[in-house]
Enzyme design. Structure first.
Site, PDB file in Angstrom:
ATOM      1  N   SER A  63       0.829  -1.205   0.000  1.00 36.68           N
ATOM      2  CA  SER A  63       0.000   0.000   0.000  1.00 36.68           C
ATOM      3  C   SER A  63       0.870   1.265   0.000  1.00 36.68           C
ATOM      4  O   SER A  63       1.689   1.437  -0.900  1.00 36.68           O
ATOM      5  CB  SER A  63      -0.983  -0.064   1.172  1.00 36.68           C
ATOM      6  OG  SER A  63      -2.029   0.858   1.005  1.00 36.68           O
TER       7      SER A  63
ATOM      8  N   ASP B   8      -9.421  -5.494  -4.673  1.00 39.40           N
ATOM      9  CA  ASP B   8      -8.569  -4.538  -3.967  1.00 39.40           C
ATOM     10  C   ASP B   8      -8.926  -3.093  -4.323  1.00 39.40           C
ATOM     11  O   ASP B   8      -9.256  -2.796  -5.470  1.00 39.40           O
ATOM     12  CB  ASP B   8      -7.111  -4.809  -4.399  1.00 39.40           C
ATOM     13  CG  ASP B   8      -6.080  -4.378  -3.373  1.00 39.40           C
ATOM     14  OD1 ASP B   8      -6.288  -3.342  -2.728  1.00 39.40           O
ATOM     15  OD2 ASP B   8      -5.057  -5.088  -3.236  1.00 39.40           O
TER      16      ASP B   8
ATOM     17  N   HIS C 123      -7.745  -5.743  -0.079  1.00 32.62           N
ATOM     18  CA  HIS C 123      -6.483  -5.016   0.116  1.00 32.62           C
ATOM     19  C   HIS C 123      -5.528  -5.695   1.110  1.00 32.62           C
ATOM     20  O   HIS C 123      -4.433  -5.201   1.343  1.00 32.62           O
ATOM     21  CB  HIS C 123      -6.830  -3.594   0.601  1.00 32.62           C
ATOM     22  CG  HIS C 123      -5.704  -2.609   0.506  1.00 32.62           C
ATOM     23  ND1 HIS C 123      -5.020  -2.353  -0.661  1.00 32.62           N
ATOM     24  CD2 HIS C 123      -5.137  -1.793   1.459  1.00 32.62           C
ATOM     25  CE1 HIS C 123      -4.085  -1.417  -0.437  1.00 32.62           C
ATOM     26  NE2 HIS C 123      -4.146  -1.071   0.839  1.00 32.62           N
TER      27      HIS C 123
END
Length: 291
Positions: A102, A240, A267
């Site tokens: 991320s 995601d 995610h």
């Protein structure tokens, strides 16, 4: 296996790290957590990669078990890049694999583009390599939610009430679809939340996922991804918020880019499909080490 932990001096304070399987002769992997302002807490399962190599987890300054200086000027991408260089130096990581998740991929890319030596590979897990593109993707993701949830999120953003209960409830629905699709242990989540620092997130990103108002607003390194010359793996979940379409697009910009999509994840595939995640990461790293 050998496990050590301690603190490393960086600009603005000390960061806390853990090092697993220190004495392995294989190339270490350093893990860059998400946020900004989360911690390595939810990624601790990745210490299982120590079966083959040293694994380093650290909490970026301002969150987790690291120091929390009260100085807003520290929350800049360049300082986090410098911090990573200092962590590498302190732990004598002459050669290293980098696995960012991320916001950790934003950091990994920005760091790689300073042209450091000895980076053997990069893994971009659920990448955010363009803030404007991420924002656009979330606008599209929101459209798939029930009308009233979309309206609540929009209204709370416009009126600055993103700390209200109704906003939290709406975000919960978004998260169930695009962040984590399996029920996680509430105790685990509760424990993790004390490691976060929402102030950093707010300064760098903004009050919510959907509109970037912080100092990362114009971050976009897509035009420079062709400068990445080491083996590179891009991964994301099928559902995601770091969308498969964007992840695939990024992978096409890197000469040695490979892609893997976790079919039952959003995610957090490292949590949602833990075994497959560890296998995919482990195999990728082993292939590079054996070349």
């Amino acid at each position: 296996m050998m496990h050590e932990e301690g603190y490393i001096e960086v600009t603005g304070g000390r960061v806390w790290y853990q090092l697993f399987n220190k004495n392995s002769a294989n190339t270490p992997v350093i893990i860059l957590h998400g946020g900004p302002g989360s911690s390595s807490y939810s990624l601790e399962g990745l210490q299982a990669l120590q079966a083959d190599r040293p694994v380093i987890l650290y909490d970026q300054l301002g969150c987790g078990r690291s120091d929390r200086p009260n100085d807003q000027s520290l929350w800049q991408l360049d300082r986090f890049v410098e911090e990573l260089a200092l962590v590498r130096e302190a732990l004598k990581l002459d050669e290293v694999h980098i696995l960012g998740h991320s916001w950790g991929t934003t950091l990994a890319a920005a760091y790689y583009l300073t042209k450091p030596s000895g980076v053997k590979s990069v893994i971009f897990s659920s990448p955010c390599l363009s803030a404007p593109r991420w924002e656009q993707d979330q606008i599209e993701n929101l459209k798939t939610l029930p009308k009233e949830i979309q309206e609540t999120i929009k209204r709370c953003e416009e009126t600055g009430t993103t700390d209200s209960e109704e906003f939290k409830a709406a975000i919960h629905e978004f998260n169930k679809r695009f962040v984590c699709r399996v029920e996680s242990d509430p105790e685990w989540i509760k424990k993790g939340s004390c490691y976060r620092n929402p102030e950093i997130y707010n300064i760098m990103w903004g009050p919510s996922e959907f509109s970037v108002k912080g100092n990362l607003k114009s971050f976009d390194c897509t035009s420079r991804l062709n400068e990445i010359s080491c083996p590179t793996l891009f991964t994301c979940g099928r559902y995601d918020e770091a969308t498969p379409a964007s992840t695939e697009y990024f992978s096409t910009l890197v000469a040695s880019g490979k892609i893997h999509i976790f079919e039952n994840s959003a995610h957090m595939p490292y949590f949602e499909e833990k075994e497959e995640y560890l296998q995919v990461m482990g195999n990728f790293l082993k292939t590079i080490d054996s070349n």
